[in-house]
Motif scaffolding. Structure first.
Motif, PDB file in Angstrom:
ATOM      1  N   LEU A   1       0.828  -1.205   0.000  1.00  0.00           N
ATOM      2  CA  LEU A   1       0.000   0.000   0.000  1.00  0.00           C
ATOM      3  C   LEU A   1       0.861   1.254   0.000  1.00  0.00           C
ATOM      4  O   LEU A   1       0.685   2.149  -0.829  1.00  0.00           O
ATOM      5  CB  LEU A   1      -0.933  -0.013   1.217  1.00  0.00           C
ATOM      6  N   GLN A   2       1.802   1.325   0.941  1.00  0.00           N
ATOM      7  CA  GLN A   2       2.639   2.516   1.052  1.00  0.00           C
ATOM      8  C   GLN A   2       3.557   2.677  -0.158  1.00  0.00           C
ATOM      9  O   GLN A   2       3.798   3.795  -0.632  1.00  0.00           O
ATOM     10  CB  GLN A   2       3.460   2.465   2.345  1.00  0.00           C
TER      11      GLN A   2
ATOM     12  N   ILE B   1      -6.081  10.311 -10.623  1.00  0.00           N
ATOM     13  CA  ILE B   1      -7.159   9.627  -9.906  1.00  0.00           C
ATOM     14  C   ILE B   1      -7.460   8.274 -10.560  1.00  0.00           C
ATOM     15  O   ILE B   1      -7.616   7.257  -9.881  1.00  0.00           O
ATOM     16  CB  ILE B   1      -8.418  10.508  -9.868  1.00  0.00           C
ATOM     17  N   GLY B   2      -7.522   8.263 -11.903  1.00  0.00           N
ATOM     18  CA  GLY B   2      -7.769   7.015 -12.607  1.00  0.00           C
ATOM     19  C   GLY B   2      -6.656   6.004 -12.394  1.00  0.00           C
ATOM     20  O   GLY B   2      -6.912   4.813 -12.204  1.00  0.00           O
TER      21      GLY B   2
ATOM     22  N   ALA C   1      -4.603   1.019  -9.999  1.00  0.00           N
ATOM     23  CA  ALA C   1      -3.565   0.381  -9.175  1.00  0.00           C
ATOM     24  C   ALA C   1      -4.180  -0.352  -7.992  1.00  0.00           C
ATOM     25  O   ALA C   1      -3.796  -1.482  -7.671  1.00  0.00           O
ATOM     26  CB  ALA C   1      -2.572   1.432  -8.685  1.00  0.00           C
ATOM     27  N   GLY C   2      -5.161   0.297  -7.344  1.00  0.00           N
ATOM     28  CA  GLY C   2      -5.812  -0.344  -6.199  1.00  0.00           C
ATOM     29  C   GLY C   2      -6.536  -1.612  -6.573  1.00  0.00           C
ATOM     30  O   GLY C   2      -6.509  -2.606  -5.827  1.00  0.00           O
ATOM     31  N   ARG C   3      -7.166  -1.628  -7.734  1.00  0.00           N
ATOM     32  CA  ARG C   3      -7.894  -2.819  -8.170  1.00  0.00           C
ATOM     33  C   ARG C   3      -6.951  -3.926  -8.615  1.00  0.00           C
ATOM     34  O   ARG C   3      -7.185  -5.107  -8.342  1.00  0.00           O
ATOM     35  CB  ARG C   3      -8.854  -2.438  -9.297  1.00  0.00           C
TER      36      ARG C   3
ATOM     37  N   ASP D   1      -8.398   1.071   1.492  1.00  0.00           N
ATOM     38  CA  ASP D   1      -7.046   1.358   1.008  1.00  0.00           C
ATOM     39  C   ASP D   1      -7.088   1.979  -0.385  1.00  0.00           C
ATOM     40  O   ASP D   1      -6.285   2.865  -0.710  1.00  0.00           O
ATOM     41  CB  ASP D   1      -6.212   0.077   0.979  1.00  0.00           C
ATOM     42  N   ARG D   2      -8.019   1.495  -1.223  1.00  0.00           N
ATOM     43  CA  ARG D   2      -8.130   2.062  -2.572  1.00  0.00           C
ATOM     44  C   ARG D   2      -8.554   3.529  -2.508  1.00  0.00           C
ATOM     45  O   ARG D   2      -8.062   4.363  -3.284  1.00  0.00           O
ATOM     46  CB  ARG D   2      -9.136   1.257  -3.402  1.00  0.00           C
ATOM     47  N   ILE D   3      -9.456   3.836  -1.586  1.00  0.00           N
ATOM     48  CA  ILE D   3      -9.882   5.226  -1.413  1.00  0.00           C
ATOM     49  C   ILE D   3      -8.699   6.093  -0.968  1.00  0.00           C
ATOM     50  O   ILE D   3      -8.498   7.212  -1.452  1.00  0.00           O
ATOM     51  CB  ILE D   3     -11.040   5.315  -0.399  1.00  0.00           C
TER      52      ILE D   3
END
Length: 326
Positions: A67-68, A244-245, A250-252, A260-262
């Motif tokens: 995540l980081q 933003i996109g 990346a989160g998905r 975490d995605r937010i």
């Protein structure tokens, strides 16, 4: 009505500062005094940042390296690449200092307060947002000037030794001093958050006022047309949408939890004028600094407005899922 037009209270402060600098720019002997006041305020700001940024939480947050690491890459790899691409694409259409400002904006660290606040409003992982913002800002004190020197070298920009010394003296030294005294001072500073926030915003306003004043005195109005501002705004809006996109994708791809995605959306796409405005006054001559910070000022206003609009939408979506599950 006003809260919808200005979802963040700092927006009218920034707009008022820019207007004041255009109507009553500092000039003559006042420039030296204003620069000294600005440097002093920046010193205090970075000292307070050093006191506030939770070193223990940052070290603990490093365990969540996926995540980081993704947030770090979005801020210091993806955004600089977007800034460099925009600079190359608009090189023949905008004044050179403004084009340089696109690269400068790309290498800046993320925001701390607004990214965390937006993450909270959206129902995201607030703790991870605090850690990511702290980690990125800790790295950004040195990494942002180094990245800018690397990317802007193609434009003939070289950071002089005395400029590097000023960065160390005004940004790094107070930051490290604040970190060393954090154990004793952080409880007091955190108990008076309103004062610390006032210092943050006052310092930004002073730095912006000094930089814009110098640009106005040097004739920025004759250099930057309305069409230039429209073109720059369009380019920055595209950059914000891509950031933003990119954070969403990346989160998905990493199959991160929704919270975490937010967090990635706001931490990975935002850029800090709190670092950008003071750093610009150190890196560039006064008349150049005023034009270099134009992209980060426009982008900062955009990110505040967009975050204030999309964060409640994420929250409502979360509420709707909860209702459906129940």
């Amino acid at each position: 009505m006003l809260s919808r037009i200005f979802p963040d209270r700092f927006i009218p402060v920034l707009l008022g500062t820019i207007l004041l600098a255009n109507l009553l720019p500092v000039h003559g002997r006042g420039v030296a005094v204003a620069s000294l006041v600005s440097s002093g305020a920046v010193f205090v700001l970075f000292f307070l940042n050093g006191v506030r940024l939770p070193r223990d939480e940052v070290l603990a947050g490093l365990k969540h390296w996926r995540l980081q690491g993704t947030a770090f890459a979005l801020c210091f790899v993806v955004m600089p690449a977007l800034g460099l691409a925009a600079a190359w694409g608009l090189g023949g259409h905008l004044p050179p200092p403004v084009v340089l400002g696109l690269i400068f904006m790309g290498v800046l660290p993320s925001t701390v307060q607004s990214a965390t606040a937006a993450t909270s409003m959206a129902g995201g992982n607030v703790a991870a947002s605090v850690v990511a913002a702290a980690l990125i800002n800790l790295a950004g004190v040195l990494l942002s000037p180094l990245l800018f020197a690397l990317l802007a070298s193609s434009k003939g920009v070289v950071i002089a030794p005395e400029t590097a010394l000023r960065i160390v003296t005004i940004l790094l030294v107070p930051f490290l001093l604040g970190q060393s005294l954090q154990r004793w001072l952080r409880p007091t500073v955190m108990a008076h958050k309103a004062i610390a926030t006032f210092m943050d915003r006052s310092t930004i306003a002073i730095a912006v006022y000094v930089a814009i004043s110098a640009a106005v005195v040097s004739g920025v109005g004759r250099v930057l047309s309305g069409g230039d501002v429209a073109l720059l705004s369009l380019a920055l809006a595209v950059m914000l949408a891509l950031a933003i996109g990119g954070a969403l994708v990346a989160g998905r791809l990493l199959a991160l939890p929704r919270g975490d995605r937010i967090m990635l959306i706001f931490t990975g796409s935002q850029k800090s004028v709190a670092v950008g405005a003071p750093l610009a006054t150190i890196l560039f001559a006064p008349d150049i600094a005023g034009m270099v910070i134009i992209p980060i000022l426009v982008y900062h206003l955009m990110q505040l407005v967009v975050s204030a609009w999309i964060a409640p939408a994420f929250w409502r979506q979360s509420d709707m899922r909860t209702v459906l599950v129940e």
